[in-house]
Write a protein that holds these residues in place. Structure first.
Motif, PDB file in Angstrom:
ATOM      1  N   SER A 143       0.872  -1.181   0.000  1.00 34.30           N
ATOM      2  CA  SER A 143       0.000   0.000   0.000  1.00 34.30           C
ATOM      3  C   SER A 143       0.911   1.234   0.000  1.00 34.30           C
ATOM      4  CB  SER A 143      -0.936  -0.026   1.203  1.00 34.30           C
ATOM      5  OG  SER A 143      -0.223   0.093   2.412  1.00 34.30           O
TER       6      SER A 143
ATOM      7  N   ILE B 233       7.556   2.679   3.205  1.00 36.34           N
ATOM      8  CA  ILE B 233       6.546   1.844   2.532  1.00 36.34           C
ATOM      9  C   ILE B 233       5.291   1.824   3.391  1.00 36.34           C
ATOM     10  CG2 ILE B 233       7.079  -0.419   3.590  1.00 36.34           C
ATOM     11  CD1 ILE B 233       7.242  -1.505   0.645  1.00 36.34           C
ATOM     12  N   GLY B 234       4.195   1.390   2.816  1.00 31.80           N
ATOM     13  CA  GLY B 234       2.967   1.220   3.595  1.00 31.80           C
ATOM     14  C   GLY B 234       2.922  -0.191   4.165  1.00 31.80           C
ATOM     15  N   SER B 235       1.732  -0.796   4.167  1.00 29.74           N
ATOM     16  CA  SER B 235       1.628  -2.190   4.584  1.00 29.74           C
ATOM     17  C   SER B 235       2.151  -3.055   3.447  1.00 29.74           C
ATOM     18  CB  SER B 235       0.188  -2.543   4.908  1.00 29.74           C
ATOM     19  OG  SER B 235      -0.184  -1.912   6.126  1.00 29.74           O
ATOM     20  N   ALA B 236       2.813  -4.156   3.794  1.00 27.47           N
ATOM     21  CA  ALA B 236       3.501  -4.932   2.749  1.00 27.47           C
ATOM     22  C   ALA B 236       3.560  -6.409   3.093  1.00 27.47           C
ATOM     23  CB  ALA B 236       4.904  -4.369   2.535  1.00 27.47           C
ATOM     24  N   GLY B 237       2.413  -7.034   3.195  1.00 27.14           N
ATOM     25  CA  GLY B 237       2.368  -8.481   3.435  1.00 27.14           C
ATOM     26  C   GLY B 237       2.394  -9.230   2.112  1.00 27.14           C
ATOM     27  N   PRO B 238       2.580 -10.554   2.181  1.00 26.73           N
ATOM     28  CA  PRO B 238       2.702 -11.369   0.970  1.00 26.73           C
ATOM     29  C   PRO B 238       1.375 -11.541   0.235  1.00 26.73           C
ATOM     30  CG  PRO B 238       2.534 -12.779   2.879  1.00 26.73           C
ATOM     31  CD  PRO B 238       2.589 -11.377   3.411  1.00 26.73           C
TER      32      PRO B 238
ATOM     33  N   ILE C 282       3.415 -14.496   6.762  1.00 26.70           N
ATOM     34  CA  ILE C 282       2.032 -14.582   7.243  1.00 26.70           C
ATOM     35  C   ILE C 282       1.167 -13.574   6.508  1.00 26.70           C
ATOM     36  CG2 ILE C 282       0.518 -14.356   9.254  1.00 26.70           C
ATOM     37  CD1 ILE C 282       2.903 -15.215  10.973  1.00 26.70           C
ATOM     38  N   GLY C 283       0.267 -14.089   5.671  1.00 26.40           N
ATOM     39  CA  GLY C 283      -0.643 -13.226   4.934  1.00 26.40           C
ATOM     40  C   GLY C 283      -1.513 -12.438   5.894  1.00 26.40           C
ATOM     41  N   GLY C 284      -1.741 -11.181   5.556  1.00 19.05           N
ATOM     42  CA  GLY C 284      -2.630 -10.365   6.385  1.00 19.05           C
ATOM     43  C   GLY C 284      -1.974  -9.793   7.628  1.00 19.05           C
ATOM     44  N   ALA C 285      -0.664 -10.066   7.819  1.00 19.07           N
ATOM     45  CA  ALA C 285       0.046  -9.417   8.942  1.00 19.07           C
ATOM     46  C   ALA C 285       0.889  -8.289   8.347  1.00 19.07           C
ATOM     47  CB  ALA C 285       0.895 -10.417   9.701  1.00 19.07           C
ATOM     48  N   ALA C 286       0.269  -7.522   7.473  1.00 19.81           N
ATOM     49  CA  ALA C 286       0.983  -6.640   6.554  1.00 19.81           C
ATOM     50  C   ALA C 286       1.590  -5.417   7.207  1.00 19.81           C
ATOM     51  CB  ALA C 286       0.037  -6.205   5.440  1.00 19.81           C
ATOM     52  N   ALA C 287       0.948  -4.897   8.254  1.00 15.16           N
ATOM     53  CA  ALA C 287       1.489  -3.719   8.923  1.00 15.16           C
ATOM     54  C   ALA C 287       2.777  -4.103   9.641  1.00 15.16           C
ATOM     55  CB  ALA C 287       0.467  -3.143   9.908  1.00 15.16           C
ATOM     56  N   VAL C 288       2.799  -5.305  10.245  1.00 14.67           N
ATOM     57  CA  VAL C 288       3.981  -5.793  10.960  1.00 14.67           C
ATOM     58  C   VAL C 288       5.106  -6.115   9.974  1.00 14.67           C
ATOM     59  CG1 VAL C 288       4.876  -7.697  12.347  1.00 14.67           C
ATOM     60  CG2 VAL C 288       2.704  -6.654  12.956  1.00 14.67           C
TER      61      VAL C 288
ATOM     62  N   LYS D 226       7.075  -3.274   8.512  1.00 16.84           N
ATOM     63  CA  LYS D 226       8.047  -2.607   9.380  1.00 16.84           C
ATOM     64  C   LYS D 226       9.473  -3.128   9.186  1.00 16.84           C
ATOM     65  CE  LYS D 226       5.305  -0.645  13.023  1.00 16.84           C
ATOM     66  NZ  LYS D 226       5.995   0.533  13.442  1.00 16.84           N
TER      67      LYS D 226
ATOM     68  N   ASN E 143      -0.285  -7.251  14.648  1.00 17.82           N
ATOM     69  CA  ASN E 143      -0.631  -6.521  13.423  1.00 17.82           C
ATOM     70  C   ASN E 143      -1.881  -5.656  13.618  1.00 17.82           C
ATOM     71  OD1 ASN E 143      -0.018  -6.249  10.457  1.00 17.82           O
ATOM     72  ND2 ASN E 143      -2.150  -6.922  10.343  1.00 17.82           N
TER      73      ASN E 143
ATOM     74  N   PHE F 140      -1.721   2.116   9.731  1.00 20.09           N
ATOM     75  CA  PHE F 140      -1.207   1.313   8.623  1.00 20.09           C
ATOM     76  C   PHE F 140      -2.360   0.382   8.246  1.00 20.09           C
ATOM     77  CE2 PHE F 140       3.332   1.965   9.744  1.00 20.09           C
ATOM     78  CZ  PHE F 140       3.907   1.901   8.483  1.00 20.09           C
TER      79      PHE F 140
ATOM     80  N   LEU G 232      -4.479  -2.819   7.746  1.00 17.19           N
ATOM     81  CA  LEU G 232      -4.344  -4.173   8.306  1.00 17.19           C
ATOM     82  C   LEU G 232      -3.660  -5.094   7.317  1.00 17.19           C
ATOM     83  CD1 LEU G 232      -7.903  -4.375   9.804  1.00 17.19           C
ATOM     84  CD2 LEU G 232      -5.875  -4.978  11.121  1.00 17.19           C
TER      85      LEU G 232
ATOM     86  N   GLN H 109      -2.007  -5.055   3.103  1.00 20.93           N
ATOM     87  CA  GLN H 109      -1.653  -4.174   1.974  1.00 20.93           C
ATOM     88  C   GLN H 109      -2.711  -4.239   0.881  1.00 20.93           C
ATOM     89  OE1 GLN H 109      -0.235  -7.106   2.458  1.00 20.93           O
ATOM     90  NE2 GLN H 109      -0.751  -8.104   0.530  1.00 20.93           N
TER      91      GLN H 109
ATOM     92  N   ARG I 276      -4.305   0.933  -0.886  1.00 20.77           N
ATOM     93  CA  ARG I 276      -3.876   0.470  -2.211  1.00 20.77           C
ATOM     94  C   ARG I 276      -5.031   0.504  -3.206  1.00 20.77           C
ATOM     95  NH1 ARG I 276      -1.557  -5.493  -3.078  1.00 20.77           N
ATOM     96  NH2 ARG I 276      -3.616  -5.862  -3.954  1.00 20.77           N
TER      97      ARG I 276
ATOM     98  N   CYS J 189      -5.668 -17.018   3.469  1.00 19.51           N
ATOM     99  CA  CYS J 189      -5.243 -16.434   4.750  1.00 19.51           C
ATOM    100  C   CYS J 189      -6.107 -16.897   5.925  1.00 19.51           C
ATOM    101  CB  CYS J 189      -5.205 -14.915   4.689  1.00 19.51           C
ATOM    102  SG  CYS J 189      -3.836 -14.310   3.705  1.00 19.51           S
TER     103      CYS J 189
ATOM    104  N   HIS K 281      -8.662 -13.606   7.680  1.00 20.37           N
ATOM    105  CA  HIS K 281      -8.717 -13.370   9.129  1.00 20.37           C
ATOM    106  C   HIS K 281      -8.857 -11.895   9.514  1.00 20.37           C
ATOM    107  CE1 HIS K 281      -4.543 -12.008   9.356  1.00 20.37           C
ATOM    108  NE2 HIS K 281      -4.216 -13.013   8.561  1.00 20.37           N
TER     109      HIS K 281
END
Lengths: 185, 282
Positions: free
Chosen positions: A66, A74-79, A125-131, A134, B57, B66, B68, B70, B110, B185, B273
């Motif tokens: 994002s 960068i913004g949130s960047a999960g897989p 971990i999908g959806g753990a994008a804010a973490v 970082k 998160n 941020f 939740l 991207q 995004r 997920c 989730h």
């Protein structure tokens, strides 16, 4: 299960010691690419054109971040879900790519390429994008800016937490974990 | 009958703007509660670690705004319009799209909408997808669902044979979710639509993912099916993030309506989730 700190670019020796289920803290440069960027990269390979980066020893992160807020790299960047890259990953692995970061299952062809050319698929971990975002210290777009979130970025990451999912010995963490925890309710 | 009431579409635009931002950063309370309950019941150490990362998160996202995830999704809007509502000050769909476009720009969310064939990104996350239902009264209820592509891709509509019946439905949903594995997920909320017709089943399935998590169906037979499917999915061992454990789905929610004597439409829509959705009544 072991825990390793690795820094890119990765060598065959880095890869061979990894087993499905190991934890890795990855630092160094990783490149981002998703569907649209992979289509273009593979097209360029077929035409013999120069690529946005040399895949040799590199790790590609399947992510469309994002937008960054002012002052943040960068913004949130999960897989993102990796199976969409099934047609492309074996081609890049043959050219020396050592790792993919994503989430979800990939194909048998990808697993076989990991064994044959010594590469590794790392699950995040999908959806753990804010973490996960970082762990990214620096980001710059190096190709296809018109693709927006799908542009190729060069990221500098520090201790990005990953699980070894497919190793270079043919093991699959998703299958191992599923078997271990089936019918336990 | 209620009195005819004027509702300015400017108020709708503002409501959509706020719902979209709220959904992107702040997880619905019921989902967090369900995940905390899952954490207590989980026996896999890895699964507990994954859930801890998910909790971290949620906190980082909420405190620092941020997103939740991207993938901040396409904007899906379920709109219930009282038949005595009269919209003023413009076209309602334009107002909804304006609200989505402004939120995705101002909130650093995004933009994920693209041309299906060329894949060119439109850069504004438009158009929103609006499902409209006319209901009695003079209120407007809006549910904003930020639907990501990963969980959406693990969805399907299947026209079963009437003879497949209850057992066929249970088997199809369980097999599908086990095949989906780590892709959508997990832990997921599994929405199921039974009956209606081809497209109504799909709309019911998505709407079902937005029910308060774990609240059983009012229909005892459906509530029983929900429990049976949930147990079978969670016995797969897939677990949070697909890394093994007892929590592959948080809940299964079924909606059902009558269908044609020759058909048995079944739709499955999965929510990941973070299952971001917020609602308001105007």
């Amino acid at each position: 299960m072991a825990e390793y700190k690795l820094t890119t670019p990765l060598s065959d020796d880095d890869i061979i010691k990894l087993k499905a289920g190991d934890k890795v803290l990855l630092s160094g440069v990783v490149y981002t690419a998703r569907d649209a960027a992979h289509m273009r990269i593979v097209e360029s390979i077929k035409k013999g054109e120069e690529l946005p980066f040399d895949p040799k020893g590199q790790v590609i992160y399947y992510v469309g971040p994002s937008p960054a807020r002012p002052g943040k790299p960068i913004g949130s960047a999960g897989p993102t879900t990796s199976y969409r890259m099934n047609p492309f990953a074996p081609i890049l692995i043959e050219l020396g790519q050592k790792g993919m970061i994503g989430k979800g299952k990939m194909s048998d062809e990808v697993k076989e390429a990991c064994v044959k050319y010594k590469a590794c698929y790392f699950a995040s971990i999908g959806g753990a994008a804010a973490v996960v975002g970082k762990a990214v210290k620096k980001a710059e777009i190096i190709a296809y800016p018109e693709l927006g979130p799908e542009a190729v970025r060069r990221l500098e990451v520090e201790d990005m937490p990953l699980f070894v999912c497919y190793d270079a010995h043919g093991n699959d963490l998703y299958e191992i974990a599923k078997k271990e925890w089936a019918n336990k309710l | 009958m209620s009195e005819i009431r004027n509702v300015s579409v400017k108020d709708i635009e503002e409501a959509i703007y706020k719902l979209a931002l709220d959904a992107a950063y702040h997880i619905p309370e019921d989902i967090l509660e369900a995940e905390k309950k899952a954490y207590e019941n989980e026996k896999s150490e890895t699964a507990k670690k994954v859930l801890e990362t998910i909790f971290e998160n949620i906190q980082v996202s909420s405190e620092e705004e941020f997103p939740l995830c991207q993938d901040t999704g396409l904007g899906i809007i379920f709109m219930e319009v009282g038949q005595d509502v009269h919209f003023t000050d413009g076209y309602i769909i334009d107002a909804i799209n304006n609200g989505v476009e402004r939120a995705y720009k101002d909130g650093y969310l995004r933009k994920s909408s693209c041309h299906p064939l060329t894949r060119a990104n439109y850069g504004n996350n438009l158009p929103a997808i609006v499902h409209t239902f006319v209901v009695p009264g003079n209120k407007v209820k809006l549910i904003f669902d930020a639907k990501g592509g990963g969980s959406e891709s693990m969805s399907k509509v299947q026209m079963l044979k009437p003879a497949d019946g209850r057992a066929g439905i249970v088997q199809t949903v369980v097999d599908w979710m086990i095949q989906a594995g780590p892709n959508p997920c997990p832990p997921t909320i599994v929405g199921v639509g039974i009956g209606g017709d081809f497209e109504r089943a799909a709309v019911m399935a998505k709407h079902a993912t937005l029910r308060h998590v774990g609240q059983p169906s009012d229909d005892p037979e459906l509530a029983d099916m929900e429990q049976e499917i949930l147990t079978k999915i969670n016995n797969s061992g897939i677990g949070p993030a697909g890394l093994g454990g007892l929590t592959t789905a948080l809940a299964v929610h079924i909606e059902m309506q009558p269908c044609h004597i020759a058909t048995l439409p079944l739709a499955i829509n999965t929510a990941c989730h973070v299952n971001r959705h917020k609602e308001i009544e105007l």
